[in-house]
Scaffold this motif. Sequence first.
Motif, PDB file in Angstrom:
ATOM      1  N   ASP A  67      22.213  -4.735   9.121  1.00  0.00           N
ATOM      2  CA  ASP A  67      22.871  -4.468  10.397  1.00  0.00           C
ATOM      3  C   ASP A  67      22.264  -3.231  11.047  1.00  0.00           C
ATOM      4  O   ASP A  67      21.631  -2.397  10.377  1.00  0.00           O
ATOM      5  N   ARG A  68      22.487  -3.130  12.344  1.00  0.00           N
ATOM      6  CA  ARG A  68      22.091  -1.915  13.056  1.00  0.00           C
ATOM      7  C   ARG A  68      23.086  -0.813  12.754  1.00  0.00           C
ATOM      8  O   ARG A  68      24.297  -1.070  12.632  1.00  0.00           O
ATOM      9  N   LEU A  69      22.590   0.383  12.631  1.00  0.00           N
ATOM     10  CA  LEU A  69      23.430   1.523  12.312  1.00  0.00           C
ATOM     11  C   LEU A  69      24.422   1.746  13.446  1.00  0.00           C
ATOM     12  O   LEU A  69      24.022   1.814  14.613  1.00  0.00           O
ATOM     13  N   PRO A  70      25.706   1.806  13.157  1.00  0.00           N
ATOM     14  CA  PRO A  70      26.686   1.987  14.237  1.00  0.00           C
ATOM     15  C   PRO A  70      26.356   3.194  15.122  1.00  0.00           C
ATOM     16  O   PRO A  70      26.134   4.300  14.623  1.00  0.00           O
ATOM     17  N   GLY A  71      26.261   2.938  16.421  1.00  0.00           N
ATOM     18  CA  GLY A  71      25.963   4.001  17.379  1.00  0.00           C
ATOM     19  C   GLY A  71      24.490   4.312  17.529  1.00  0.00           C
ATOM     20  O   GLY A  71      24.125   5.155  18.355  1.00  0.00           O
ATOM     21  N   GLN A  72      23.624   3.651  16.727  1.00  0.00           N
ATOM     22  CA  GLN A  72      22.179   3.898  16.805  1.00  0.00           C
ATOM     23  C   GLN A  72      21.468   2.545  16.761  1.00  0.00           C
ATOM     24  O   GLN A  72      21.045   2.098  15.703  1.00  0.00           O
ATOM     25  N   ASP A  73      21.348   1.927  17.919  1.00  0.00           N
ATOM     26  CA  ASP A  73      20.953   0.531  17.986  1.00  0.00           C
ATOM     27  C   ASP A  73      19.478   0.282  17.697  1.00  0.00           C
ATOM     28  O   ASP A  73      19.042  -0.877  17.627  1.00  0.00           O
ATOM     29  N   ARG A  74      18.691   1.329  17.535  1.00  0.00           N
ATOM     30  CA  ARG A  74      17.277   1.148  17.192  1.00  0.00           C
ATOM     31  C   ARG A  74      17.014   1.280  15.699  1.00  0.00           C
ATOM     32  O   ARG A  74      15.871   1.180  15.261  1.00  0.00           O
ATOM     33  N   ILE A  75      18.050   1.523  14.909  1.00  0.00           N
ATOM     34  CA  ILE A  75      17.901   1.709  13.469  1.00  0.00           C
ATOM     35  C   ILE A  75      18.608   0.573  12.743  1.00  0.00           C
ATOM     36  O   ILE A  75      19.821   0.391  12.861  1.00  0.00           O
ATOM     37  N   ILE A  76      17.824  -0.215  12.004  1.00  0.00           N
ATOM     38  CA  ILE A  76      18.350  -1.338  11.224  1.00  0.00           C
ATOM     39  C   ILE A  76      18.411  -0.914   9.764  1.00  0.00           C
ATOM     40  O   ILE A  76      17.428  -0.411   9.211  1.00  0.00           O
ATOM     41  N   VAL A  77      19.560  -1.107   9.144  1.00  0.00           N
ATOM     42  CA  VAL A  77      19.739  -0.774   7.734  1.00  0.00           C
ATOM     43  C   VAL A  77      19.691  -2.052   6.917  1.00  0.00           C
ATOM     44  O   VAL A  77      20.358  -3.042   7.243  1.00  0.00           O
TER      45      VAL A  77
END
Length: 403
Positions: A339-349
Amino acid sequence: MANSYDVIVLGLGAMGASASYQLAIRGASVLGLDRFHPPHEQGSTHGDTRITRLACGEGSQYTPFAERSHEIWKSLEEKTGLALLRQNGILIVAGAGKIAPSHGVPKFLEATVASAKAWAIDHEILEAREIARRFPAFDVSDGDRAYHDRLGGYLRPEACIGAQLEEARALGAELRMNEKVLSVRQEAGAVVVTTATGTYRAAQLIVAAGPWLPRFLAPALARQFGVTRQVLYWFRARSPAEHAAFSPERFPVFIWQPSGADGVFYGFPAVGPFEEGVKIATEGHDVADPETVDRTVSPREIEAMFGTFGRFFPGLSPDCVKAKVCLYTEVNAARFVLDRLPGQDRIIVASPCSGHGFKHSGGVGDALAQMAMGEKQVVLGAGRHVVDMTQFAFRPDDPPWKA
């Protein structure tokens, strides 16, 4: 701009190697970073063999990842000539009495059957007498039952990772090994990654850092992930003749919930000569730190492992020829987080681990590449399975992970 990429992949183990390869196939400019030189033995993806299975007792939602992974391994075998996947069958054994849960699933055999039926996977249910007849190395008890299919088997994890990294590099990916990431941050229009030797920018970042992942998360999210120490054991057969009974042709990979035992164990056929032993393991629950975990295996641990589980294989001796430590990164209910890091839509975890991740890693890399490239849906495999990725989303209100 110098040091600027479409996607940066942080961590080049199972998931990061696969994501880098799948992005490179798509023509993206990719930078892969790892603090070590993968494949290595510091994380979760070493130990000669890993189980693969299409019918997943953890939930039928995982099957498209495993199915796509098989396609990728077979394609890589054709390209490289390497042996990556051996489908010699899977046996899920359950005792008749009280049994321990597997990955939090109390009736793992029944859950595996449900998954097989959901995906129309051909399988059999074997009673104890038939298990013993077909697979005489197993010492089953009256009342034991097993799920068996011929699509499961084992992977060679180090070779899978190495092949994907080499193919990614050949397609233009830049891979920087032995480079520790110090920080990541999202700013307007980009993600900035700072390492011990440089600063890099990208439109998207995939964090596939395995047991180091919690260090890149805010405390409220990091507490949902737990890292545990796991030990793998190789016991020698009692004789070369008995070693032959553990060959891939005669001995499937297995997961076993034995009656009356305080735990579940699993294992593999002998993939090497007599001197290299037969690999079995159970699942540990000791919380660990990847920086300080004890990577030695004590004689007491070896004795306890054989005393508890060696008895199920009369052809094995207590002579442990090798033992290695690896790490699980776990989420409650053995879930994946993609998922994308909540509040940071350019970072996928990417933390699809929880003790059953490697078999899915090829397909997970494909899914991550689709996410990073902005695809509206994640679609996997020749079956064109549309995957509901909300099943693998962060759940900020979840309670902390517990062993």
